[in-house]
Design a protein around this motif. Structure first.
Motif, PDB file in Angstrom:
ATOM      1  N   ASP A   1     -18.671   4.281 -27.392  1.00  0.00           N
ATOM      2  CA  ASP A   1     -20.239   3.868 -27.011  1.00  0.00           C
ATOM      3  C   ASP A   1     -20.692   4.178 -25.312  1.00  0.00           C
ATOM      4  O   ASP A   1     -20.683   2.991 -24.668  1.00  0.00           O
ATOM      5  CB  ASP A   1     -21.106   3.261 -27.673  1.00  0.00           C
ATOM      6  CG  ASP A   1     -22.915   3.195 -27.984  1.00  0.00           C
ATOM      7  OD1 ASP A   1     -23.090   3.968 -27.446  1.00  0.00           O
ATOM      8  OD2 ASP A   1     -23.289   2.202 -28.833  1.00  0.00           O
ATOM      9  N   PRO A   2     -20.695   5.452 -24.489  1.00  0.00           N
ATOM     10  CA  PRO A   2     -20.515   4.444 -23.296  1.00  0.00           C
ATOM     11  C   PRO A   2     -21.843   4.301 -22.965  1.00  0.00           C
ATOM     12  O   PRO A   2     -22.175   3.988 -21.389  1.00  0.00           O
ATOM     13  CB  PRO A   2     -20.285   5.981 -22.246  1.00  0.00           C
ATOM     14  CG  PRO A   2     -20.783   7.102 -23.792  1.00  0.00           C
ATOM     15  CD  PRO A   2     -20.676   6.229 -25.059  1.00  0.00           C
ATOM     16  N   ASP A   3     -22.558   4.936 -23.368  1.00  0.00           N
ATOM     17  CA  ASP A   3     -24.673   4.307 -22.966  1.00  0.00           C
ATOM     18  C   ASP A   3     -24.233   2.709 -23.417  1.00  0.00           C
ATOM     19  O   ASP A   3     -25.293   2.474 -22.616  1.00  0.00           O
ATOM     20  CB  ASP A   3     -25.602   5.049 -23.896  1.00  0.00           C
ATOM     21  CG  ASP A   3     -25.252   6.918 -23.843  1.00  0.00           C
ATOM     22  OD1 ASP A   3     -24.932   7.032 -22.529  1.00  0.00           O
ATOM     23  OD2 ASP A   3     -25.838   7.051 -24.645  1.00  0.00           O
ATOM     24  N   HIS A   4     -24.048   2.288 -24.209  1.00  0.00           N
ATOM     25  CA  HIS A   4     -24.256   1.227 -24.616  1.00  0.00           C
ATOM     26  C   HIS A   4     -23.494   0.688 -23.653  1.00  0.00           C
ATOM     27  O   HIS A   4     -23.674  -0.741 -22.467  1.00  0.00           O
ATOM     28  CB  HIS A   4     -23.818   0.687 -26.079  1.00  0.00           C
ATOM     29  CG  HIS A   4     -23.474  -0.870 -26.312  1.00  0.00           C
ATOM     30  ND1 HIS A   4     -24.509  -1.452 -25.981  1.00  0.00           N
ATOM     31  CD2 HIS A   4     -22.562  -1.678 -26.268  1.00  0.00           C
ATOM     32  CE1 HIS A   4     -24.657  -3.248 -26.790  1.00  0.00           C
ATOM     33  NE2 HIS A   4     -22.599  -3.203 -26.279  1.00  0.00           N
ATOM     34  N   GLU A   5     -22.249   0.689 -23.156  1.00  0.00           N
ATOM     35  CA  GLU A   5     -21.439  -0.128 -21.877  1.00  0.00           C
ATOM     36  C   GLU A   5     -21.985   0.272 -20.326  1.00  0.00           C
ATOM     37  O   GLU A   5     -22.090  -0.251 -19.726  1.00  0.00           O
ATOM     38  CB  GLU A   5     -20.124   0.605 -21.493  1.00  0.00           C
ATOM     39  CG  GLU A   5     -19.097   0.409 -22.884  1.00  0.00           C
ATOM     40  CD  GLU A   5     -18.528  -1.358 -23.262  1.00  0.00           C
ATOM     41  OE1 GLU A   5     -18.933  -1.820 -22.495  1.00  0.00           O
ATOM     42  OE2 GLU A   5     -19.276  -1.673 -24.467  1.00  0.00           O
TER      43      GLU A   5
ATOM     44  N   ALA B   1     -23.224   5.815 -10.832  1.00  0.00           N
ATOM     45  CA  ALA B   1     -22.154   5.994  -8.620  1.00  0.00           C
ATOM     46  C   ALA B   1     -20.616   5.628  -9.395  1.00  0.00           C
ATOM     47  O   ALA B   1     -19.916   6.042  -9.791  1.00  0.00           O
ATOM     48  CB  ALA B   1     -22.508   5.387  -8.228  1.00  0.00           C
ATOM     49  N   LEU B   2     -20.507   4.432 -10.026  1.00  0.00           N
ATOM     50  CA  LEU B   2     -19.037   3.867 -10.580  1.00  0.00           C
ATOM     51  C   LEU B   2     -18.610   4.585 -11.649  1.00  0.00           C
ATOM     52  O   LEU B   2     -17.225   4.716 -11.334  1.00  0.00           O
ATOM     53  CB  LEU B   2     -18.979   1.952 -10.637  1.00  0.00           C
ATOM     54  CG  LEU B   2     -19.798   1.561  -9.252  1.00  0.00           C
ATOM     55  CD1 LEU B   2     -19.904  -0.204  -9.565  1.00  0.00           C
ATOM     56  CD2 LEU B   2     -18.520   1.490  -8.954  1.00  0.00           C
ATOM     57  N   SER B   3     -19.159   4.963 -12.450  1.00  0.00           N
ATOM     58  CA  SER B   3     -18.815   5.550 -13.672  1.00  0.00           C
ATOM     59  C   SER B   3     -18.423   7.113 -13.427  1.00  0.00           C
ATOM     60  O   SER B   3     -17.312   7.118 -13.745  1.00  0.00           O
ATOM     61  CB  SER B   3     -19.965   5.197 -14.531  1.00  0.00           C
ATOM     62  OG  SER B   3     -20.086   3.916 -15.233  1.00  0.00           O
ATOM     63  N   ALA B   4     -19.361   7.132 -12.610  1.00  0.00           N
ATOM     64  CA  ALA B   4     -18.557   8.589 -12.038  1.00  0.00           C
ATOM     65  C   ALA B   4     -17.178   8.466 -11.672  1.00  0.00           C
ATOM     66  O   ALA B   4     -16.320   9.038 -11.551  1.00  0.00           O
ATOM     67  CB  ALA B   4     -19.826   9.372 -11.233  1.00  0.00           C
ATOM     68  N   HIS B   5     -16.969   7.485 -10.466  1.00  0.00           N
ATOM     69  CA  HIS B   5     -16.259   6.996 -10.069  1.00  0.00           C
ATOM     70  C   HIS B   5     -14.503   7.084 -10.868  1.00  0.00           C
ATOM     71  O   HIS B   5     -14.070   6.995 -10.748  1.00  0.00           O
ATOM     72  CB  HIS B   5     -16.101   6.688  -9.121  1.00  0.00           C
ATOM     73  CG  HIS B   5     -14.649   6.294  -8.374  1.00  0.00           C
ATOM     74  ND1 HIS B   5     -14.234   7.142  -7.550  1.00  0.00           N
ATOM     75  CD2 HIS B   5     -13.904   5.137  -8.241  1.00  0.00           C
ATOM     76  CE1 HIS B   5     -12.979   6.032  -6.969  1.00  0.00           C
ATOM     77  NE2 HIS B   5     -12.406   5.256  -7.208  1.00  0.00           N
TER      78      HIS B   5
ATOM     79  N   ALA C   1     -14.489  -0.320 -13.101  1.00  0.00           N
ATOM     80  CA  ALA C   1     -15.646  -0.731 -12.700  1.00  0.00           C
ATOM     81  C   ALA C   1     -15.840  -2.075 -14.245  1.00  0.00           C
ATOM     82  O   ALA C   1     -16.472  -3.375 -13.569  1.00  0.00           O
ATOM     83  CB  ALA C   1     -16.675  -0.439 -12.927  1.00  0.00           C
ATOM     84  N   HIS C   2     -15.909  -1.186 -15.332  1.00  0.00           N
ATOM     85  CA  HIS C   2     -16.299  -2.223 -16.382  1.00  0.00           C
ATOM     86  C   HIS C   2     -14.739  -3.759 -16.532  1.00  0.00           C
ATOM     87  O   HIS C   2     -15.378  -5.035 -16.300  1.00  0.00           O
ATOM     88  CB  HIS C   2     -16.005  -1.379 -17.936  1.00  0.00           C
ATOM     89  CG  HIS C   2     -16.720  -1.180 -18.323  1.00  0.00           C
ATOM     90  ND1 HIS C   2     -18.553  -1.549 -18.846  1.00  0.00           N
ATOM     91  CD2 HIS C   2     -17.897  -0.267 -17.915  1.00  0.00           C
ATOM     92  CE1 HIS C   2     -19.554  -0.629 -18.753  1.00  0.00           C
ATOM     93  NE2 HIS C   2     -19.278  -0.210 -18.445  1.00  0.00           N
ATOM     94  N   THR C   3     -13.541  -3.187 -16.239  1.00  0.00           N
ATOM     95  CA  THR C   3     -12.418  -4.061 -15.843  1.00  0.00           C
ATOM     96  C   THR C   3     -12.637  -5.281 -14.547  1.00  0.00           C
ATOM     97  O   THR C   3     -12.358  -6.447 -15.062  1.00  0.00           O
ATOM     98  CB  THR C   3     -11.657  -2.842 -15.461  1.00  0.00           C
ATOM     99  OG1 THR C   3     -10.744  -2.431 -16.834  1.00  0.00           O
ATOM    100  CG2 THR C   3      -9.915  -4.758 -15.315  1.00  0.00           C
ATOM    101  N   ARG C   4     -13.179  -5.024 -13.337  1.00  0.00           N
ATOM    102  CA  ARG C   4     -13.346  -5.829 -13.050  1.00  0.00           C
ATOM    103  C   ARG C   4     -15.179  -6.155 -13.206  1.00  0.00           C
ATOM    104  O   ARG C   4     -14.431  -7.961 -12.686  1.00  0.00           O
ATOM    105  CB  ARG C   4     -13.557  -4.974 -11.201  1.00  0.00           C
ATOM    106  CG  ARG C   4     -14.042  -5.940 -10.534  1.00  0.00           C
ATOM    107  CD  ARG C   4     -14.067  -4.779  -8.602  1.00  0.00           C
ATOM    108  NE  ARG C   4     -15.659  -3.917  -8.866  1.00  0.00           N
ATOM    109  CZ  ARG C   4     -15.188  -2.935  -9.184  1.00  0.00           C
ATOM    110  NH1 ARG C   4     -13.984  -2.320  -8.981  1.00  0.00           N
ATOM    111  NH2 ARG C   4     -16.107  -2.132  -9.696  1.00  0.00           N
TER     112      ARG C   4
END
Length: 234
Positions: free
Chosen positions: A94-98, A122-126, A131-134
């Motif tokens: 569920d990428p949208d929820h994240e 921007a971060l998700s594209a990279h 990004a979620h881990t940090r």
């Protein structure tokens, strides 16, 4: 001169992993070995027994510190890897929820909603997982210690910390060995406290007072136990 060179910064947080293990190991090595030797000396043991106690304490303590640190840091690393894997699966499912979850974190930190969404995009594209881990899990390279590095640092620093009292016992006559070990231990504790504070970027005096106070208490207690044991046996 490039701007980065003019305004280079040193952040002490990058040293946390090895610094914690090294300072803990050195203080523990010094205090454990000194306390053992002072306790045995207070029981009116001979120089050879005091030295044997010091050697045994250093070897056993170094191995114990290395094993304990390796297990502890490995367990932490396993937990972090499991959390990262769960986050990866959630991103796939569920990428949208994240993305909304990450945006909410940035909004809570003070970013306007539109800007938070832009940052997430921007971060998700990279690298969405990074990004979620940090920012969601709080896991970074600087916050994660290496198990083997921590184990080696702990064992080596314990050995280094245990040598001053052992060397003192080898050089000082038996009649003054107890007070000599205690004096050397207090002096070395002060040096370690100052060094640990200095390397960690913390105030030096509180670091010195903290380790000297508790180290002195520990040695006084073990000396008291050794004296009582000697009196009882005698």
């Amino acid at each position: 001169m490039p701007a980065d060179d003019r305004h280079g910064e040193t952040h002490f947080v990058t040293r946390i992993g090895w610094l914690r293990a090294a300072v803990l190991g050195a203080n523990d090595g010094l205090l454990s070995t000194s306390s053992l030797m002072v306790g045995v000396a207070a029981a009116a043991a001979g120089s050879s027994l005091i030295i044997l106690t010091g050697v045994a304490g250093i070897v056993a303590g170094a191995m114990s510190m290395a094993a304990g640190e390796y297990v502890s840091v490995s367990s932490q690393a396993d937990s972090e890897k499991a959390d990262i894997e769960r986050e990866r699966l959630e991103l796939v499912a569920d990428p949208d929820h994240e993305a909304r979850e990450l945006a909410a974190i940035y909004i809570k930190r003070g970013l306007p909603k539109d800007l938070a969404i832009e940052v997430v995009t921007a971060l998700s594209a990279h690298d969405a997982l990074e990004a979620h881990t940090r920012d969601e899990l709080g896991i970074t390279d600087t916050s994660t210690a290496n198990p083997l590095q921590a184990a080696i640092a702990s064992a080596a620093s314990f050995l280094a910390g245990g040598f001053p009292p052992l060397l003192t016992a080898l050089l000082v006559p038996a009649s003054g060995i107890l007070w000599a070990i205690a004096a050397v231990a207090v002096l070395t504790l002060a040096v370690l406290g100052a060094a640990g504070s200095r390397v960690g970027g913390a105030p030096i005096l509180p670091g010195i007072l903290r380790v000297v106070l508790w180290g002195s208490i520990a040695m006084a207690v073990t000396a008291g136990v050794g004296h009582v044991f000697h009196a009882t046996v005698g």
